[in-house]
Design an enzyme around this catalytic site. Structure first.
Site, short mmCIF file in Angstrom:
data_model
loop_
_atom_site.label_atom_id
_atom_site.label_comp_id
_atom_site.label_asym_id
_atom_site.label_seq_id
_atom_site.Cartn_x
_atom_site.Cartn_y
_atom_site.Cartn_z
N LEU A 33 0.81 -1.22 0.00
CA LEU A 33 0.00 0.00 0.00
C LEU A 33 0.84 1.27 0.00
CD1 LEU A 33 -2.65 -1.14 2.64
CD2 LEU A 33 -2.76 -1.32 0.13
N HIS A 37 -3.57 4.27 -2.38
CA HIS A 37 -4.53 3.33 -1.79
C HIS A 37 -5.19 3.95 -0.56
CE1 HIS A 37 -1.46 0.35 -3.49
NE2 HIS A 37 -2.57 -0.01 -4.10
N MET A 184 1.91 7.70 -7.84
CA MET A 184 2.25 6.62 -6.90
C MET A 184 1.82 5.28 -7.46
SD MET A 184 1.73 8.00 -3.11
CE MET A 184 2.59 9.46 -2.56
P1 AMP Z 1 -3.55 -1.78 -7.10
O1 AMP Z 1 -3.19 -2.26 -5.73
O2 AMP Z 1 -2.40 -1.21 -7.86
O3 AMP Z 1 -4.37 -2.79 -7.87
O4 AMP Z 1 -4.52 -0.54 -6.88
C1 AMP Z 1 -5.68 -0.64 -6.09
C2 AMP Z 1 -6.51 0.61 -6.27
O5 AMP Z 1 -5.75 1.76 -5.91
C3 AMP Z 1 -6.96 0.81 -7.73
O6 AMP Z 1 -8.28 1.32 -7.74
C4 AMP Z 1 -5.96 1.84 -8.22
O7 AMP Z 1 -6.45 2.61 -9.30
C5 AMP Z 1 -5.78 2.67 -6.98
N1 AMP Z 1 -4.52 3.41 -7.08
C6 AMP Z 1 -3.28 2.92 -7.36
N2 AMP Z 1 -2.38 3.92 -7.43
C7 AMP Z 1 -3.06 5.07 -7.18
C8 AMP Z 1 -2.69 6.45 -7.10
N3 AMP Z 1 -1.45 6.87 -7.29
N4 AMP Z 1 -3.67 7.35 -6.84
C9 AMP Z 1 -4.95 6.96 -6.65
N5 AMP Z 1 -5.35 5.68 -6.70
C10 AMP Z 1 -4.43 4.74 -6.96
#
Ligand code: AMP
Length: 284
Positions: A33, A37, A184
């Site tokens: 995270l 997240h 990020m």
């Molecule tokens: P992941 O763990 O990469 O699958 O991401 C989980 C959730 O967090 C997804 O909805 C992503 O779009 C969101 N997320 C990942 N990176 C960011 C970020 N930099 N800003 C906002 N949301 C993010």
């Protein structure tokens, strides 16, 4: 924070929460995270009485030559961060529990997933929409929060919810960036300090294109070209795509006359990074 591994147990807890009249928010993640997240979790906390997070590195959204085995994991640190929100329910299943032998059903969104990341990652979005559909059936959220960082994923999930009548409100959340503009991502952990510097060219390229847009440029190819120029300054950055598309349908456009997204994917060393910004008519 209660940690649940079993889908059936998670469904029981979700039913009990709904019977009590609770509103359930879900933030699906693959863990490791970061502040992106956590921003989704804080908004979920604000909007619902029960905040559920799923942590599952979903094998079906990784291609055979992708980084499934290497994907960064740190459950202890993740748990500490989630406790600080605080998260109520962490659904963290094993892969065998999510995909027992003999599974043969997929959820596939056909158009929004064409091109962009869909072109270089065949089967990726089918894996994403399938696991998100399963998570919706297991965690039974009223709302689910997704980051605009993964823009095509957000569009595919919205389309799936509309097409399959999921009774879930999708809450889109803005991309959280480092102080210098880098979006990020858990995958930023792969970058060496030198690569971390080069990775900045993605957000710089998008900002250069936005500056042209603000000055009145409405030709999508000209904007993409401007972004490519910026990305091309460093030969350690290998561009996979730069695309300007209509912001909701992700259809290709000949001219920008409404909300549009400019999205980029590039490799910095061996790390594949994506980023995007939405161009709104009002930002002119
Ligand atoms: P992941 O763990 O990469 O699958 O991401 C989980 C959730 O967090 C997804 O909805 C992503 O779009 C969101 N997320 C990942 N990176 C960011 C970020 N930099 N800003 C906002 N949301 C993010």
């Amino acid at each position: 924070m209660k940690i649940i591994e079993s889908p059936a147990e998670m469904q029981r807890l979700a039913d009990a929460a709904r019977l009590r009249g609770d509103k359930i928010a879900l933030v699906p993640t693959m863990g490791y995270l970061h502040e992106g997240h956590l921003s989704l979790m804080r908004e979920g906390r604000r909007r619902a009485s029960v905040l559920a997070v799923s942590l599952f590195v979903n094998p079906t959204q990784f291609g055979p030559n992708e980084d499934l085995a290497a994907y960064p994991r740190d459950m202890q640190r993740d748990c500490r961060l989630m406790e600080s929100i605080p998260v109520d329910l962490l659904f963290a299943p094993q892969a065998q529990a999510m995909y027992p032998p003999g599974a043969q059903t997929w959820v596939e969104v056909t158009e929004v997933t064409q091109g962009m990341c869909g072109a270089s990652r065949p089967g990726h979005f089918r894996g994403v929409t399938t696991v998100v559909a399963k998570l919706f059936n297991i965690v039974k959220p009223h709302i689910a929060l997704f980051g605009a960082k993964d823009y095509q994923q957000l569009c595919a999930v919205r389309q799936m919810v509309r097409d399959l009548n999921f009774d879930v409100e999708i809450v889109p959340m803005p991309t959280v960036r480092e102080h210098d503009g880098l979006a990020m991502s858990s995958r930023n952990a792969y970058l060496s300090p030198a690569e971390r510097e080069k990775a900045l060219s993605l957000s710089r390229a998008l900002e250069a294109a936005r500056a042209c847009y603000v000055q009145g440029e409405r030709n999508p190819y000209a904007l993409a070209q401007r972004a490519r120029e910026e990305l091309g300054r460093d030969n350690a950055v290998s561009v996979e795509y730069v695309e300007v598309r209509e912001a909701t349908t992700l259809k290709e456009i000949e001219r920008i006359d409404g909300p549009a997204v400019i999205a980029v994917a590039a490799r910095v060393g061996r790390t594949r990074l994506i980023d995007n910004i939405v161009l709104e008519p009002s930002s002119n």
